[in-house]
Design a protein around this motif. Structure first.
Motif, PDB file in Angstrom:
ATOM      1  N   GLY A 135      96.908  -8.207  35.354  1.00  0.00           N
ATOM      2  CA  GLY A 135      96.583  -7.775  35.140  1.00  0.00           C
ATOM      3  C   GLY A 135      95.403  -8.072  35.221  1.00  0.00           C
ATOM      4  O   GLY A 135      94.314  -7.465  34.993  1.00  0.00           O
ATOM      5  N   LEU A 136      94.594  -9.546  34.649  1.00  0.00           N
ATOM      6  CA  LEU A 136      93.775 -10.108  34.613  1.00  0.00           C
ATOM      7  C   LEU A 136      93.140 -10.210  35.741  1.00  0.00           C
ATOM      8  O   LEU A 136      92.078  -9.943  36.105  1.00  0.00           O
ATOM      9  N   GLU A 157      93.462  -7.347  38.546  1.00  0.00           N
ATOM     10  CA  GLU A 157      92.813  -6.603  38.854  1.00  0.00           C
ATOM     11  C   GLU A 157      91.487  -6.517  37.782  1.00  0.00           C
ATOM     12  O   GLU A 157      90.346  -5.571  38.301  1.00  0.00           O
ATOM     13  N   GLY A 158      91.758  -6.736  36.796  1.00  0.00           N
ATOM     14  CA  GLY A 158      90.574  -6.466  35.818  1.00  0.00           C
ATOM     15  C   GLY A 158      88.545  -6.661  36.088  1.00  0.00           C
ATOM     16  O   GLY A 158      88.360  -6.732  36.955  1.00  0.00           O
ATOM     17  N   ALA A 159      89.241  -8.339  36.857  1.00  0.00           N
ATOM     18  CA  ALA A 159      87.625  -8.888  37.186  1.00  0.00           C
ATOM     19  C   ALA A 159      87.759  -8.612  38.785  1.00  0.00           C
ATOM     20  O   ALA A 159      86.665  -8.010  39.572  1.00  0.00           O
ATOM     21  N   LEU A 160      89.203  -7.698  40.003  1.00  0.00           N
ATOM     22  CA  LEU A 160      88.215  -7.442  40.627  1.00  0.00           C
ATOM     23  C   LEU A 160      87.484  -6.102  40.506  1.00  0.00           C
ATOM     24  O   LEU A 160      86.684  -5.284  41.317  1.00  0.00           O
ATOM     25  N   ALA A 161      88.361  -5.579  39.876  1.00  0.00           N
ATOM     26  CA  ALA A 161      87.514  -4.247  39.779  1.00  0.00           C
ATOM     27  C   ALA A 161      85.986  -4.041  39.208  1.00  0.00           C
ATOM     28  O   ALA A 161      85.460  -3.565  39.381  1.00  0.00           O
ATOM     29  N   LEU A 162      85.604  -5.412  39.230  1.00  0.00           N
ATOM     30  CA  LEU A 162      84.329  -5.442  38.105  1.00  0.00           C
ATOM     31  C   LEU A 162      82.959  -5.643  39.630  1.00  0.00           C
ATOM     32  O   LEU A 162      82.500  -6.180  39.523  1.00  0.00           O
ATOM     33  N   GLY A 163      84.090  -5.893  40.835  1.00  0.00           N
ATOM     34  CA  GLY A 163      83.808  -6.349  41.946  1.00  0.00           C
ATOM     35  C   GLY A 163      83.069  -7.912  42.663  1.00  0.00           C
ATOM     36  O   GLY A 163      82.518  -8.088  42.964  1.00  0.00           O
ATOM     37  N   ALA A 164      84.430  -8.961  41.929  1.00  0.00           N
ATOM     38  CA  ALA A 164      84.600  -9.470  41.715  1.00  0.00           C
ATOM     39  C   ALA A 164      84.694  -9.977  43.287  1.00  0.00           C
ATOM     40  O   ALA A 164      85.825  -9.132  43.391  1.00  0.00           O
ATOM     41  N   THR A 165      84.718 -11.285  44.094  1.00  0.00           N
ATOM     42  CA  THR A 165      86.068 -11.066  45.648  1.00  0.00           C
ATOM     43  C   THR A 165      86.872 -12.010  45.252  1.00  0.00           C
ATOM     44  O   THR A 165      87.251 -12.467  43.897  1.00  0.00           O
ATOM     45  N   ARG A 199      86.451 -15.521  44.060  1.00  0.00           N
ATOM     46  CA  ARG A 199      85.831 -15.959  42.238  1.00  0.00           C
ATOM     47  C   ARG A 199      86.623 -15.003  41.500  1.00  0.00           C
ATOM     48  O   ARG A 199      86.480 -16.028  40.758  1.00  0.00           O
ATOM     49  N   ALA A 200      87.409 -14.186  42.168  1.00  0.00           N
ATOM     50  CA  ALA A 200      88.193 -13.872  40.250  1.00  0.00           C
ATOM     51  C   ALA A 200      89.369 -15.286  40.100  1.00  0.00           C
ATOM     52  O   ALA A 200      89.100 -15.358  39.132  1.00  0.00           O
ATOM     53  N   THR A 259      87.253 -17.755  38.370  1.00  0.00           N
ATOM     54  CA  THR A 259      86.666 -17.591  37.273  1.00  0.00           C
ATOM     55  C   THR A 259      87.627 -16.822  36.177  1.00  0.00           C
ATOM     56  O   THR A 259      86.783 -16.791  35.353  1.00  0.00           O
ATOM     57  N   VAL A 260      87.866 -16.482  36.435  1.00  0.00           N
ATOM     58  CA  VAL A 260      89.197 -16.059  35.311  1.00  0.00           C
ATOM     59  C   VAL A 260      90.341 -16.547  35.472  1.00  0.00           C
ATOM     60  O   VAL A 260      91.154 -16.509  34.818  1.00  0.00           O
TER      61      VAL A 260
END
Lengths: 282, 222, 267
Positions: free
Chosen positions: A165-166, A168-176, A179-180, A183-184
């Motif tokens: 889920g983490l 997905e959450g990062a990707l859904a915010l427009g992270a490559t 980056r996901a 950074t996460v």
């Protein structure tokens, strides 16, 4: 005998056997600690921590340079192994099914099983021979090679445990994807990764064989990384096989100190994890 | 898939049909009481009205419970809406039958003005409409419902005609006035029973087709 | 996986449609299995569209196609088009990363990052290049206000996100999604893991948000769909059975399957 009574008896017997097994398992640990503490604690004195070894024949002196040396060596090893190991682990976690990853995983497992003395000889070959001198750097390389497999596997396992889920959450915010990951996902696995590093460090802190032909030993303070450097393990070895009573005493002290260092590393590891997990607990 | 609410829905339908049967009886008795000048029959109708009122309360209670527990949707929702509108209409029809009987009792104290022609026909028409409205509900027959709605105009015309006739009797002889007025009321009551049947049919159409034709600009004819 | 927009190569705007999202004949495959069959649907701007249907009917797969989250699944494949503001997002040259900034998503299980509340909301902003503290502070506050969470957290913005309750965490995820100022917000069963009071708060929030955002929500709770949405689309076995005004779907549906489903006779 009724069924109930028989059940209870079997249960009691099994419990007792377990207790005996536990005692047998813990006994060596207790004895070792007891022995080391008993012999080592008495040998500790202020000189031990502040003085370098005295020449043969003289009593007194200490292992100050060896203590620092061990710290330098494991510092170098970590510097070498942590970046390589972590990046490796990240790649394995991100591309779990590729052929390349399978290869890397296999290689790490094999490296894990290579005897430490062989690693030492290898480091001798690539770092000592070309410059024809023993050095702290060579010792760091040897210890680093020993640390890598542990760091790789721990990093990979912990990254796998991060809930999807983490990501997905990062990707859904427009992270490559990169980056996901950086950074996460990696930050959230950090407590565990640090455990892996500290565990690996604790392991190599106690290695002797690979240091024998890489960092060698030094009775004096080392002034550069390209010089041989003293280490607690090698020093304990040297003193223990010597015929001198005084040196034996100091060897016990050194052994005791080693055990304490490893204990300290473990405690630090636990405290760090607990602190970071407070940030992480879902 | 059978749901346990389906049984509750069936029971509410049964209650409504039993109430409908009682209402139809009341209308029939009131007509007989009028035609046969039978005061005891009329009094019986008045006495039974209480039972019909109780049925309305029972149906209301069950329906509200169904809403609370089931959160009905689509056809179930329209069924609930229909029941909640049909029940008071039926109860009003029963009250109108009661009103007819009260006038009948008053009329029976005096001799008839004239032999009745229009009012019985009007009454039969209203009775038929109520029966067919309930049939349409049971069978989910929107076409039947629409045909009943179309008959309402005829009933209105008959009422108007009857009123004009009674008016002449009033103008002829002032002693006719009180009886004529009571008869006018009776005609009005049957006309309003027909209106009630029309309302019921509008809700049947809504239930079956999902279309609300109440107060529509042009009346829908099939 | 990010592809920059090449204006020449982008799909030309298709025929005019008043809808914000226009789905045309959309098929979706997991490997060889066809999971969505010829979906065609218009999703209007600034309204809440609910997707309902039994488990496994494809509604989650469909909503995840709108922001191309399904791309991360290795064997996923799509044909047909999904047109947002006149551009087909499955056309060549689509910048998926930019798409995901315009189309936000809130997940069934709330997934706050292991960072502080502030850093969670600021995450999307920071990766978008916003650096100045003043700017970040302003947007973080605005987003938390919009998500009806500001009053509850304004004094502890730097506390861990995990210190919040389940319902608050979900509203935090909503704030995080709103921070990057999307035009469309997708919600995949946003309240299914929450207690009734938290659920009501989320529903009221959705109701308020729709004046500024186009919202698509997947829900298995039909009453929630009825309460919260303006339009409803009913999916079954990967097909779109019926779509229309929520009023009509719940009061007078056209298809028997739809009626069976909303009355609970399905099964």
């Amino acid at each position: 005998m009724t069924y109930a009574v028989r059940r209870r008896t079997i249960s009691k017997v099994a419990e007792s056997l377990c207790a005996v097994a536990v005692v047998l398992a813990l006994l060596p640990l207790v004895l070792i600690l007891g022995y080391v503490i008993a012999h080592g604690l008495t040998a500790l004195n202020w000189a031990f921590f502040t003085q370098t070894p005295k020449p043969v024949g003289e009593t007194g002196g200490g292992m100050a340079n060896a203590i620092v040396g061990t710290l330098v060596l494991i510092g170098l090893a970590a510097l070498f192994a942590v970046p390589v190991g972590c990046i490796c682990g990240i790649h394995l976690a991100e591309y779990p099914t590729s052929r390349f990853s399978a290869l890397v995983r296999f290689a790490a497992d094999v490296l894990n099983g290579v005897p430490s003395i062989v690693i030492g000889i290898f480091a001798y070959g690539i770092v000592v021979l070309p410059v024809k001198r023993f050095s702290a750097l060579a010792g760091g390389v040897a210890l680093g090679l020993l640390m890598i497999p542990i760091v790789v596997r721990t990093t990979e396992e912990l990254l796998r445990l991060v809930p999807p889920g983490l990501r997905e959450g990062a990707l859904a915010l427009g992270a490559t994807r990169t980056r996901a990951v950086f950074t996460v996902i990696v930050p959230s696995a950090l407590p565990g990764i640090m455990t892996g590093v500290l565990v690996a460090t604790a392991r190599v802190a106690g290695e002797t064989a690979p240091l024998l032909f890489t960092s060698f030993n030094n009775h004096f303070w080392s002034t550069s990384l390209m010089q041989p450097i003293a280490s607690l393990t090698v020093q304990v070895f040297t003193y223990a096989i010597s015929p001198y009573e005084d040196w034996h005493r100091q060897a016990w002290a050194g052994a005791f100190l080693l055990v304490m260092i490893i204990l300290a590393l473990s405690i630090v590891a636990r405290l760090a994890i607990r602190g970071l997990e407070r940030m992480n607990r879902p | 898939m059978q749901r346990h609410f389906d049984r509750d829905i069936e029971e509410i339908k049964d209650c409504l049909l039993r109430m409908g049967a009682m209402v139809e009886d009341a209308i029939m008795q009131s007509i007989r009481g009028l035609l046969e000048r039978d005061t005891s029959l009329a009094e019986e109708v008045i006495a039974n009205d209480g039972r019909i009122d109780q049925m309305e309360l029972e149906i209301d209670r069950r329906t509200l419970e169904l809403i609370a527990k089931m959160q009905p949707a689509a056809i179930d929702l329209r069924f609930v809406a229909a029941i909640m509108k049909i029940t008071p209409d039926l109860e009003r029809i029963a009250d109108l039958a009661q009103d007819v009987c009260e006038r009948v009792i008053e009329l029976n104290r005096e001799p008839q003005i004239k032999p009745m022609t229009l009012i019985p026909r009007l009454a039969q028409e209203a009775q038929a409409m109520v029966r067919q409205a309930l049939d349409a509900f049971v069978r989910g027959d929107a076409a039947l419902a629409r045909s009943v709605i179309a008959r309402d105009d005829t009933v209105d015309q008959m009422t108007e005609q009857s009123f004009r006739e009674l008016l002449t009797y009033m103008l002829e002889d002032p002693r006719n006035i009180s009886r004529a007025i009571r008869l006018t009321f009776i005609g009005k009551y049957f006309e309003r029973m027909a209106d009630g049947a029309t309302n019921i049919c509008e809700m049947v159409v809504y239930l079956v087709e999902g279309k609300m034709i109440k107060h529509a600009a042009a009346p829908e004819h099939e | 996986m990010s592809v920059t927009i090449d204006m020449e190569r982008m799909a030309p705007p298709l025929e005019e449609s008043a809808a914000k999202i226009s789905v045309r004949n959309f098929d979706f495959y997991y490997g060889d299995a066809k999971v969505l069959h010829g979906i065609s649907l218009e999703i209007p701007d600034r309204q809440v569209t609910a997707l309902i249907g039994p488990s496994g009917c494809g509604k989650s797969t469909f909503i995840r196609s709108i922001n191309r989250m399904n791309d991360i699944i290795p064997e996923a494949r799509a044909t047909g088009s999904i047109i947002i503001d006149g551009r087909d997002i499955y056309g060549p040259g689509t910048d998926v990363v930019a798409l995901r900034r315009r189309v936000g998503m809130v997940f069934q299980k709330s997934n706050p990052f292991p960072k502080s509340i502030y850093d969670n909301v600021a995450y999307g902003l920071r990766i978008g290049g916003m650096r100045r503290k003043r700017d970040l502070d302003a947007v973080v506050e605005k987003s938390l206000v919009r998500a009806a969470l500001w009053d509850e957290v304004k004094d502890r913005l730097h506390a861990s996100a995990f210190a919040l309750s389940g319902g608050q965490q979900q509203r935090l995820c909503i704030a995080r999604a709103l921070a990057v100022d999307p035009e469309i917000v997708l919600m995949d069963e946003p309240a299914s893991a929450l207690d009734p009071i938290a659920t009501t708060k989320i529903e009221e929030l959705i109701w308020e948000l729709k004046s500024n955002y186009t919202i698509v929500i997947v829900t298995h709770n039909m009453q929630q769909a009825a309460r919260v949405s303006d339009r409803t689309a009913f999916f079954m076995l990967g097909r779109l059975v019926e779509s229309g005004d929520t009023r009509n779907i719940f009061m007078n549906p056209q298809e028997k399957m739809t009626e069976d489903y909303v009355t609970g006779r399905f099964g």
